[in-house]
Design a protein around this motif. Structure first.
Motif, PDB file in Angstrom:
ATOM      1  N   PRO A  18       3.572   9.264  -7.204  1.00 29.33           N
ATOM      2  CA  PRO A  18       4.346   8.012  -7.113  1.00 29.33           C
ATOM      3  C   PRO A  18       5.211   7.944  -5.863  1.00 29.33           C
ATOM      4  N   ASP A  19       4.559   8.068  -4.712  1.00 26.91           N
ATOM      5  CA  ASP A  19       5.302   8.073  -3.451  1.00 26.91           C
ATOM      6  C   ASP A  19       5.094   6.804  -2.630  1.00 26.91           C
ATOM      7  N   GLY A  20       4.274   5.873  -3.141  1.00 24.21           N
ATOM      8  CA  GLY A  20       4.054   4.609  -2.442  1.00 24.21           C
ATOM      9  C   GLY A  20       2.911   4.608  -1.469  1.00 24.21           C
ATOM     10  N   TYR A  21       2.268   5.762  -1.285  1.00 20.66           N
ATOM     11  CA  TYR A  21       1.184   5.835  -0.305  1.00 20.66           C
ATOM     12  C   TYR A  21      -0.207   5.674  -0.919  1.00 20.66           C
ATOM     13  N   THR A  22      -0.291   5.742  -2.233  1.00 23.28           N
ATOM     14  CA  THR A  22      -1.541   5.459  -2.927  1.00 23.28           C
ATOM     15  C   THR A  22      -1.304   4.265  -3.836  1.00 23.28           C
ATOM     16  N   LEU A  23      -2.030   3.179  -3.591  1.00 20.60           N
ATOM     17  CA  LEU A  23      -1.819   1.917  -4.293  1.00 20.60           C
ATOM     18  C   LEU A  23      -3.132   1.446  -4.904  1.00 20.60           C
TER      19      LEU A  23
ATOM     20  N   THR B 101       7.125   5.208  -9.081  1.00 23.11           N
ATOM     21  CA  THR B 101       7.370   4.970  -7.655  1.00 23.11           C
ATOM     22  C   THR B 101       8.798   4.437  -7.494  1.00 23.11           C
ATOM     23  N   PRO B 102       9.609   5.022  -6.628  1.00 19.86           N
ATOM     24  CA  PRO B 102      11.008   4.586  -6.496  1.00 19.86           C
ATOM     25  C   PRO B 102      11.141   3.090  -6.245  1.00 19.86           C
ATOM     26  N   ALA B 103      12.181   2.506  -6.837  1.00 20.33           N
ATOM     27  CA  ALA B 103      12.401   1.063  -6.723  1.00 20.33           C
ATOM     28  C   ALA B 103      12.510   0.620  -5.267  1.00 20.33           C
ATOM     29  N   ALA B 104      13.161   1.437  -4.436  1.00 15.97           N
ATOM     30  CA  ALA B 104      13.311   1.081  -3.021  1.00 15.97           C
ATOM     31  C   ALA B 104      11.964   1.039  -2.315  1.00 15.97           C
ATOM     32  N   VAL B 105      11.066   1.929  -2.715  1.00 14.08           N
ATOM     33  CA  VAL B 105       9.720   1.956  -2.131  1.00 14.08           C
ATOM     34  C   VAL B 105       8.927   0.738  -2.582  1.00 14.08           C
ATOM     35  N   VAL B 106       9.022   0.402  -3.871  1.00 12.05           N
ATOM     36  CA  VAL B 106       8.331  -0.783  -4.395  1.00 12.05           C
ATOM     37  C   VAL B 106       8.822  -2.037  -3.675  1.00 12.05           C
TER      38      VAL B 106
ATOM     39  N   ALA C 202       6.711   6.666   6.267  1.00 11.11           N
ATOM     40  CA  ALA C 202       6.878   7.693   7.293  1.00 11.11           C
ATOM     41  C   ALA C 202       5.905   7.448   8.440  1.00 11.11           C
ATOM     42  N   PRO C 203       6.343   7.650   9.668  1.00 10.78           N
ATOM     43  CA  PRO C 203       5.439   7.450  10.818  1.00 10.78           C
ATOM     44  C   PRO C 203       4.196   8.330  10.714  1.00 10.78           C
ATOM     45  N   GLY C 204       3.061   7.728  10.933  1.00  7.70           N
ATOM     46  CA  GLY C 204       1.805   8.487  10.912  1.00  7.70           C
ATOM     47  C   GLY C 204       1.233   8.738   9.536  1.00  7.70           C
ATOM     48  N   LYS C 205       1.917   8.313   8.500  1.00 10.27           N
ATOM     49  CA  LYS C 205       1.438   8.533   7.133  1.00 10.27           C
ATOM     50  C   LYS C 205       0.344   7.518   6.800  1.00 10.27           C
ATOM     51  N   THR C 206      -0.719   7.975   6.169  1.00  8.27           N
ATOM     52  CA  THR C 206      -1.839   7.109   5.811  1.00  8.27           C
ATOM     53  C   THR C 206      -1.670   6.570   4.398  1.00  8.27           C
ATOM     54  N   PHE C 207      -1.929   5.277   4.238  1.00  7.91           N
ATOM     55  CA  PHE C 207      -1.934   4.642   2.921  1.00  7.91           C
ATOM     56  C   PHE C 207      -3.370   4.587   2.400  1.00  7.91           C
ATOM     57  N   THR C 208      -3.513   4.675   1.091  1.00 14.33           N
ATOM     58  CA  THR C 208      -4.811   4.521   0.444  1.00 14.33           C
ATOM     59  C   THR C 208      -4.736   3.377  -0.560  1.00 14.33           C
ATOM     60  N   LEU C 209      -5.646   2.422  -0.419  1.00 13.07           N
ATOM     61  CA  LEU C 209      -5.779   1.353  -1.415  1.00 13.07           C
ATOM     62  C   LEU C 209      -6.981   1.690  -2.288  1.00 13.07           C
ATOM     63  N   ILE C 210      -6.723   2.015  -3.542  1.00 14.47           N
ATOM     64  CA  ILE C 210      -7.813   2.283  -4.477  1.00 14.47           C
ATOM     65  C   ILE C 210      -8.356   0.956  -4.985  1.00 14.47           C
ATOM     66  N   VAL C 211      -9.655   0.778  -4.871  1.00 16.35           N
ATOM     67  CA  VAL C 211     -10.349  -0.400  -5.387  1.00 16.35           C
ATOM     68  C   VAL C 211     -11.285   0.084  -6.489  1.00 16.35           C
ATOM     69  N   PRO C 212     -11.086  -0.352  -7.729  1.00 21.93           N
ATOM     70  CA  PRO C 212     -11.894   0.176  -8.833  1.00 21.93           C
ATOM     71  C   PRO C 212     -13.263  -0.481  -8.975  1.00 21.93           C
ATOM     72  N   PHE C 213     -13.830  -0.912  -7.854  1.00 22.35           N
ATOM     73  CA  PHE C 213     -15.141  -1.551  -7.822  1.00 22.35           C
ATOM     74  C   PHE C 213     -15.893  -1.075  -6.579  1.00 22.35           C
ATOM     75  N   SER C 214     -17.177  -1.357  -6.549  1.00 20.62           N
ATOM     76  CA  SER C 214     -18.029  -0.897  -5.450  1.00 20.62           C
ATOM     77  C   SER C 214     -17.688  -1.604  -4.139  1.00 20.62           C
TER      78      SER C 214
END
Length: 329
Positions: free
Chosen positions: A86-91, A263-268, A27-39
């Motif tokens: 599971p919307d594809g915006y948090t990875l 997470t929906p297959a189309a989003v993946v 979606a336009p303007g939507k922010t993605f978050t990449l979770i990194v499980p390290f410092s």
């Protein structure tokens, strides 16, 4: 309106809604978050930040932020991603720990196979490095020195489940010898003590060792990959561990991109398509090569092959970890 028409209309509306939902991602303007499980500042964090830059354009110029959720050998951040909407915006961007934690931890707050696999990102070679005052000047001399100092050799690692810990386990098994392992809370303190001579040697990622080797603050002995490295140039004359006598030795630390279960297959697919564009980005490739990492350019960049690869890695590392008897609570 007849009941049959109502049913058909409702079904058609549902299909259209699902199609619109898939088309609306991202979606336009939507922010993605990449979770990194390290410092922040660690090798996985560096990969994630480089990837975020390369993903922005294929994701429509989206804003991508990094969430460093470190702790418990990557399991805290990985669990956070597992529980995310599971919307594809948090990875999740994580390394080989995705395949080793099932053996390292008796109970995990997530199931590896239940993630959605968006594609493999890179592979990072490992390098055997030693303190600057170590008498040995090549790997043959290093193995002789280890044999002569049996029971006195200290090998550092960045903590349970870290890349240096895993490579160290494989190295000890290949050399058929036991050493005193010294675990640290992260790569930085381990490297500091290696440079200062408080520990003897370690096996760590090129992303952590390159600048210190170039500055001659530590010694480099051999690389863990089947082929010699051509980049960075400081490693081009180093033998592989296979060439040095440890036949079949092959350890690299890889990174992958994941989405929460459901997470929906189309989003993946959209995420995977964006990743494959990012993996061809010249700036991304240059940054990764500068760290000694090799950007994936084979079938493992696809979702299905990424999952198969991780499953094979689970099978590979499980016996190694169990043989060493090193578990977390």
């Amino acid at each position: 309106m007849s009941p049959l028409f109502k049913l058909t209309f409702a079904a058609g509306a549902a299909v259209l809604a699902l199609g619109a939902q898939a088309q609306a991602f991202p979606a336009p303007g939507k922010t993605f978050t990449l979770i990194v499980p390290f410092s922040a500042g660690g090798p996985t964090d560096k990969v994630a930040r480089d990837l975020a830059e390369a993903l922005r354009k294929p994701l429509g110029g989206a804003t991508i932020v990094i969430d460093n959720a470190a702790g418990a050998g990557s399991t805290i951040g990985t669990a956070k991603a597992f529980r995310a909407p599971p919307d594809g915006y948090t990875l999740l961007v994580t390394h080989v720990g995705m395949a080793t934690t099932p053996a390292l931890y008796r109970k995990l707050p997530y199931v590896v196979d239940e993630f959605e696999f968006a594609g493999l990102i890179n592979e990072v070679p490992m390098v055997v490095v030693g303190k600057p005052t170590l008498e040995a000047n090549n790997f043959k001399e290093l193995t002789a020195w280890i044999a002569q100092n049996k029971g006195k050799v200290n090998m550092a690692n960045a903590g349970l489940g870290s890349a240096s810990h895993l490579c160290g386990l494989m190295l000890q098994q290949a050399l058929k010898t036991e050493m005193t392992t010294v675990p640290y809370k992260g790569t930085a303190p381990a490297m500091t003590d290696l440079m200062g001579g408080q520990v003897d040697f370690m096996c760590d990622q090129t992303t952590n060792t390159t600048s210190q080797v170039e500055g001659k603050k530590i010694k480099a002995y051999a690389v863990s990959t089947p082929k010699r490295l051509t980049q960075p140039a400081v490693y081009k004359d180093l033998p592989t561990l296979d060439e040095a006598g440890l036949k079949g030795f092959n350890v690299s630390i890889w990174h992958g991109l994941y989405a929460p279960k459901g997470t929906p297959a189309a989003v993946v697919k959209t995420l995977n398509d964006a990743l494959k564009v990012a993996l061809k980005d010249p700036d991304f490739i240059k940054k990764e090569e500068g760290l000694g990492a090799i950007v994936v350019n084979d079938a493992r960049a696809n979702s299905a092959e990424h999952k198969k690869f991780v499953q094979a890695e689970v099978a590979k590392w499980g016996p190694v970890i169990k043989a060493a008897g090193q578990y977390a609570d």
